[in-house]
Design a protein around this motif. Sequence first.
Motif: not given
Length: 410
Positions: A30-56
Amino acid sequence: MSQDHGEQVLSYPLSSDSALEPPADWARLRQGCPVARVKLPSGDEASLLTRYEDVKQVLSDPRFTRQLDADDAARLSDTESGGVFNSEMARTIPQGGDAHQQWRRMISKWFTAKRMAALRPGMEAMADQLIDAMIDAMVESGRPADLKAAVGFPLPVWVICDLLGVPDSDRDRFARWSDALLNLTRYTQAEVDAAQADFGAYMSAHIAAKRAEPGDDLLCELMAATGADGHRMSDKELVATGLALLIAGHETTANMIGKMAAMLLADRSRWEQLLADRSLVRSAVEEVLRLDANPGIGMPRYIGEDTEVAGVVLPRGTTVMCSMGSANRDEKAFDGAGEMSLGRTPNVHLAFGAGAHSCIGQALARTELQAVLDVLLRRLPTLELAVRVEDLRPLEGLVVGGLREVPVRW
């Protein structure tokens, strides 16, 4: 600016040191990387949002869809089908646009706060029965009770079975099937397919029986209902709707009842506060929903065009994971965001999502949680955890987060 590809790719879901504590990564992201790269259980990549305004923003933006079967969408699970979000059931129910809104309107008439209030006495009576059985079992065994297994699990299953006119004697089968459909890691593709086929066959037979002998329940009402354009649900849509409501209507709330008790008992002063002032039950339920550190994987969305979020351009074809759990602890959205304040109001948390796809059963979940908490406070004022908070064990691999068991005594 585009996404920082120098950022390390985190394994998702993010892990935490304790079942009731948030992953340390949430605050850092939330502090430094509001759009983060993550690897899902499938091995595929996605973008993770963690801030309130962005998620909403993303949950409310119709361009972000639930089209998770697109060719370039990330698969969530390590089974080919991608789990419940990408199943035949998910494809049968319209996922967006006017058709989805019409489906929601047909369903949501059954899930109004007024209807749920009418069901509440029955929920409380059921909770009383379950607590009686839990007390008897503990007297007999002399061992701590598992509040999740004794109350948290059977109550929502009983309620949703009642709503759908399904015999609750079949609830163990529902549990097995929905676990297979909601688990991202534990089952093989063949097991997921078998669960889906068995569940679908069961619901088809149930709907055929209802057509022959209608009753006073949600499915019978949907059979007779027509949408604004004269559309009537096909049997296939009715099966998918029944499955969706059975899965969503019990698994999330069953886990939440256990987590709610654990969170309130983790610091005994919270329980004492509720015993002293029962009027706090409603706001306490909202605060527990907000502070849930183990809500599961969050809400996946797919974007079919380049779109900017938090100053980052998400290229078309990106799958976005919206972490409502992290958003609900965003210091910019909530004063004392990391603290539990049982009387917090207003409390505009995102536990049920936001926008056109917000949880259709939220009035049902709220009513169940309030009813159970009221009955527990009345029946078991001396309730306490029978293990240390740090010894509570999280469920692994489920789309919805929870605890394996909630050992209690009184």
